[in-house]
Scaffold this active site. Sequence first.
Site, PDB file in Angstrom:
ATOM      1  N   CYS A 118       0.814  -1.225   0.000  1.00 16.71           N
ATOM      2  CA  CYS A 118       0.000   0.000   0.000  1.00 16.71           C
ATOM      3  C   CYS A 118       0.844   1.270   0.000  1.00 16.71           C
ATOM      4  O   CYS A 118       0.337   2.354  -0.278  1.00 16.71           O
ATOM      5  CB  CYS A 118      -0.953  -0.002   1.187  1.00 16.71           C
ATOM      6  SG  CYS A 118      -2.033  -1.425   1.211  1.00 16.71           S
ATOM      7  N   HIS A 264      -3.022   7.101   2.572  1.00 15.59           N
ATOM      8  CA  HIS A 264      -3.492   5.763   2.250  1.00 15.59           C
ATOM      9  C   HIS A 264      -4.711   5.507   3.131  1.00 15.59           C
ATOM     10  O   HIS A 264      -4.749   5.935   4.293  1.00 15.59           O
ATOM     11  CB  HIS A 264      -2.413   4.717   2.518  1.00 15.59           C
ATOM     12  CG  HIS A 264      -2.926   3.338   2.301  1.00 15.59           C
ATOM     13  ND1 HIS A 264      -3.470   2.959   1.088  1.00 15.59           N
ATOM     14  CD2 HIS A 264      -3.071   2.272   3.132  1.00 15.59           C
ATOM     15  CE1 HIS A 264      -3.904   1.719   1.188  1.00 15.59           C
ATOM     16  NE2 HIS A 264      -3.677   1.284   2.415  1.00 15.59           N
ATOM     17  N   ASN A 294     -10.121  -0.056   0.610  1.00 11.17           N
ATOM     18  CA  ASN A 294      -8.659  -0.012   0.526  1.00 11.17           C
ATOM     19  C   ASN A 294      -8.219  -0.579  -0.817  1.00 11.17           C
ATOM     20  O   ASN A 294      -8.375  -1.771  -1.064  1.00 11.17           O
ATOM     21  CB  ASN A 294      -8.077  -0.839   1.685  1.00 11.17           C
ATOM     22  CG  ASN A 294      -6.558  -0.924   1.641  1.00 11.17           C
ATOM     23  OD1 ASN A 294      -5.911  -0.415   0.728  1.00 11.17           O
ATOM     24  ND2 ASN A 294      -5.984  -1.585   2.633  1.00 11.17           N
TER      25      ASN A 294
END
Length: 337
Positions: A118, A264, A294
Amino acid sequence: MAIEILATGRYLPERRVTNDELAKTVDTNDEWIRSHTGIGSRHIAAPEQATSDLAYAAALNALESFAPGKAAETALTLDLIVVATGTPDYYGFPSVACLVQDRLGAVNAGAFDVSAACTGFVYALDAAAGMLGIGNRKRALVIGADLLTKITNWEDRGTCVLFGDAAGAALVERTDAPVTGEAKRGLIQSVLRAQGSGAQELKCDRGGTRNPYKDGETVDKATHIYMNGRAVYTFAVKAFTEVMQELLDREGITMDQVKKIIPHQANERIVQAAAKRFGLPEDKFFMNIEKYANTSAATIPVALDEYARTGELQRGDLIMTVGFGGGLTYGGNLIVW
Ligand code: COA
């Protein structure tokens, strides 16, 4: 010499799945997902789509927004294509970046993938900037693309509600703008960190050289994400605030000089905890987790593109990215628009 972002783009697969729809097949509900994560829906790629399809679409969107109708011409000016992904089309090689390079017809570009989960876009942007700083390279396309729903265990309600698919892209160029003083431009700071001791907390256990599929083995599930949610949550809150503070300290600035933070987004509560720690209003962060969940390496570039297209972002504004994820990795960038 500055490394500036010229244009951004994004791609979200067509199919949008709400929490209520998910609750028809998994033992969960909209109230739990929203209250524990802030997620309302996610986009899920079609069975025939792979990560390079998403990455290519986002790349095209960025090239089109830079010079409408001239994507093929602009592609010829690229020296580099860097794709951050943890879910490549193929195991090992070819890279997603090479597949995108071919489809764009970017015949003058080198191409490679970055694996930092990520945090991938944060790392990839800095890698591209460094590579543009030497030799005669001028332009790079930096893409964050992930298709996590194909490595999601749809029987594990603790993880399957969290993820979605997407890709975001940024066209980046080396320019003569200054990197210090009032008129500074582009990427001015990056913090890149890793905590490999936490590698086992967030991983895809099967299929790699550590734990390969064996001849004759019956495989009832594709490799999928394993996550120790609590451990990752604790790590994420600490990593997030550490990165924010280090970026400020390195540049010798305070948070009120930062117009927006593009984080993020794995769980809204992680961002809220960081906001609280810094005494910041939540609207200091550009959030879209409610719509997309996500999307790993795609989260930051997709949010950056959405924010840039609001028209709020003016030339000279200072923005911050902050990422964390598998590896474990974390980091952030300071960018003058
Ligand atoms: N729907 C309904 N109930 C659920 C559920 C779901 N989707 N997932 C878990 N639950 C239940 C659990 O079974 C547990 O029930 P129990 O108390 O009866 O055992 C309860 O909810 C609490 O579970 P827990 O795992 O403790 O929840 P949590 O508040 O820690 O939230 C996460 C779980 C995953 C949302 C949270 O830990 C998190 O966000 N972690 C970080 C994730 C992350 O950042 N990942 C990516 C990094 S890039």
